[in-house]
Scaffold this active site. Structure first.
Site, PDB file in Angstrom:
ATOM      1  N   THR A 194       0.876  -1.144  -0.011  1.00  0.00           N
ATOM      2  CA  THR A 194      -0.087  -0.104   0.022  1.00  0.00           C
ATOM      3  C   THR A 194       0.799   1.158   0.065  1.00  0.00           C
ATOM      4  O   THR A 194       1.878   1.180   0.559  1.00  0.00           O
ATOM      5  CB  THR A 194      -0.873   0.068   1.379  1.00  0.00           C
ATOM      6  OG1 THR A 194      -1.654   1.215   1.644  1.00  0.00           O
ATOM      7  CG2 THR A 194      -0.196  -0.110   2.598  1.00  0.00           C
TER       8      THR A 194
ATOM      9  N   TYR B 127      -1.427   0.066  11.156  1.00  0.00           N
ATOM     10  CA  TYR B 127      -1.419  -0.735  10.019  1.00  0.00           C
ATOM     11  C   TYR B 127      -0.468  -0.584   8.981  1.00  0.00           C
ATOM     12  O   TYR B 127       0.051  -1.623   8.359  1.00  0.00           O
ATOM     13  CB  TYR B 127      -2.678  -0.293   9.050  1.00  0.00           C
ATOM     14  CG  TYR B 127      -2.984  -0.835   7.894  1.00  0.00           C
ATOM     15  CD1 TYR B 127      -3.048  -1.894   7.376  1.00  0.00           C
ATOM     16  CD2 TYR B 127      -3.099   0.266   7.177  1.00  0.00           C
ATOM     17  CE1 TYR B 127      -2.907  -2.187   5.917  1.00  0.00           C
ATOM     18  CE2 TYR B 127      -3.250  -0.013   5.397  1.00  0.00           C
ATOM     19  CZ  TYR B 127      -3.032  -1.230   4.897  1.00  0.00           C
ATOM     20  OH  TYR B 127      -3.046  -1.542   3.818  1.00  0.00           O
TER      21      TYR B 127
ATOM     22  N   LYS C  65       2.368  -3.339   7.562  1.00  0.00           N
ATOM     23  CA  LYS C  65       2.704  -3.791   6.139  1.00  0.00           C
ATOM     24  C   LYS C  65       3.875  -3.078   5.542  1.00  0.00           C
ATOM     25  O   LYS C  65       4.680  -4.057   4.815  1.00  0.00           O
ATOM     26  CB  LYS C  65       1.772  -2.775   5.187  1.00  0.00           C
ATOM     27  CG  LYS C  65       0.376  -3.024   5.401  1.00  0.00           C
ATOM     28  CD  LYS C  65      -0.232  -4.510   4.373  1.00  0.00           C
ATOM     29  CE  LYS C  65       0.232  -4.467   3.243  1.00  0.00           C
ATOM     30  NZ  LYS C  65      -0.195  -5.800   2.608  1.00  0.00           N
TER      31      LYS C  65
END
Length: 331
Positions: A126, A150, A154
């Site tokens: 992402t 988050y 990642k």
């Protein structure tokens, strides 16, 4: 060819599988195995259009289960890793499962791929791993500066993937995409949350001043980008997949209100969330050099997405919190 898609019952994963077996990404592989833990955002209904397709095998399981992986990976030609916990707000409230799945799960999957000599590994990430950018756009060489649990999980996964390429020679590529939208997205993300709320006549929450900027990418364009990287991406390299439509959240809200026949009286200003990144923007020229171009104009994609949610309350109503589960009254 046998492709293993982890997280293949989720929003992006299921779109990739439907496109892959539907011929939208070129010649379909002989076999696709979907491995999904079916947490709250994993939904077998996302794969219902492929019911009865003998090329598809579904396995209910966890990428952190090394024993299971060692039974699944023999004969697999490529892994497309879409398994992840993804929602920033949830990571702020409870980060542990994000680390467990996104970091430890990815490492377990990587090790199994090395142990079983899987020829190709595509890891889907992402733009949030970069943090926030005021002007310009990130290239793939930009430093990783995540601001939410988050995004940090990642980023940790991305670094592990890179390390397995350098240390073990695993043939990996990493993609980093901008904000996805489209049908079958779990109604916690801004577009499906706002649409399903407005269709029920409920207010929608707008964080802060609403001037946070995101680039919007239709999920089908994302899938085309993924397949291009899987087939042509250089080992060990990162590729950006952008949509080309940057909007503030206020601009997006205006469009969603109009699409759902509502007005600004439906908007409830909400205190901003902690460490809310102001702007994301990807330079996707590396992938464009391979031939990538987003095909779905945002206006068309958004209208079709709203129309899908309007026509399919039976898909999204069961996903709402229990007090909100009532007969839909689209307007």
């Amino acid at each position: 060819m046998h492709v293993l898609v982890t997280g293949g019952a989720g929003f992006i994963g299921s779109a990739y599988v439907r496109n892959l077996l539907g011929g939208g990404l070129g010649p379909a592989p002989a076999t696709v195995t979907v491995l999904d833990k079916l947490t709250y955002a994993g939904n077998p209904a996302n794969l219902a259009p492929l019911a009865g397709d003998r090329r598809l095998r579904f396995v209910h399981g966890d990428i952190g289960d090394a024993e299971l992986l060692h039974t699944l990976l023999p004969g697999v030609d490529a892994i497309v890793n879409l398994a992840a916990e993804t929602h920033v707000d949830r990571s702020i409230g409870s980060a542990a499962e994000f680390v467990t799945t996104n970091v430890l799960g990815t490492q377990t999957l990587l090790q199994a791929a090395v142990d079983l000599a899987v020829p190709r590994f595509l890891h889907v990430s992402t733009d949030e791993v970069y943090g926030s950018i005021e002007t310009g756009s990130w290239t793939e060489q930009a430093p990783l500066l995540p601001n939410s649990p988050y995004a940090a999980a990642k980023a940790g996964a991305d670094l592990l993937v890179r390390s397995y390429a350098r240390t073990h020679g695993l043939n990996v590529s990493i993609t980093r995409c901008s904000n996805n939208y489209g049908p079958r997205q779990y109604p916690e993300k801004i577009i499906p949350l706002f649409v399903t709320s407005l269709l029920r006549g409920e207010p929608v929450p707008l964080y802060g001043d609403g001037l946070n900027v995101r680039d919007w990418l239709h999920v089908d364009d994302h899938c085309r980008g993924l397949q291009l990287v899987l087939e042509q991406g250089a080992p060990g390299e990162v590729y950006h997949i952008g949509g080309g439509t940057e909007l503030t959240n206020r601009d997006l809200t205006t469009r969603l209100l109009a699409a759902c026949d509502a007005d600004w009286s439906a908007v409830r200003p909400t205190p901003d969330r902690p460490a809310h990144d102001r702007r994301y923007s990807l330079d996707d020229s590396r992938l464009r050099a391979l031939g990538y171009r987003p095909r779905v104009p945002f206006e068309t994609g958004l209208a079709e997405t709203v129309a899908w949610y309007r026509a399919n309350p039976s898909w999204w109503e069961p996903l709402l919190p229990a007090p909100l589960r009532r007969a839909a009254a689209p307007r």
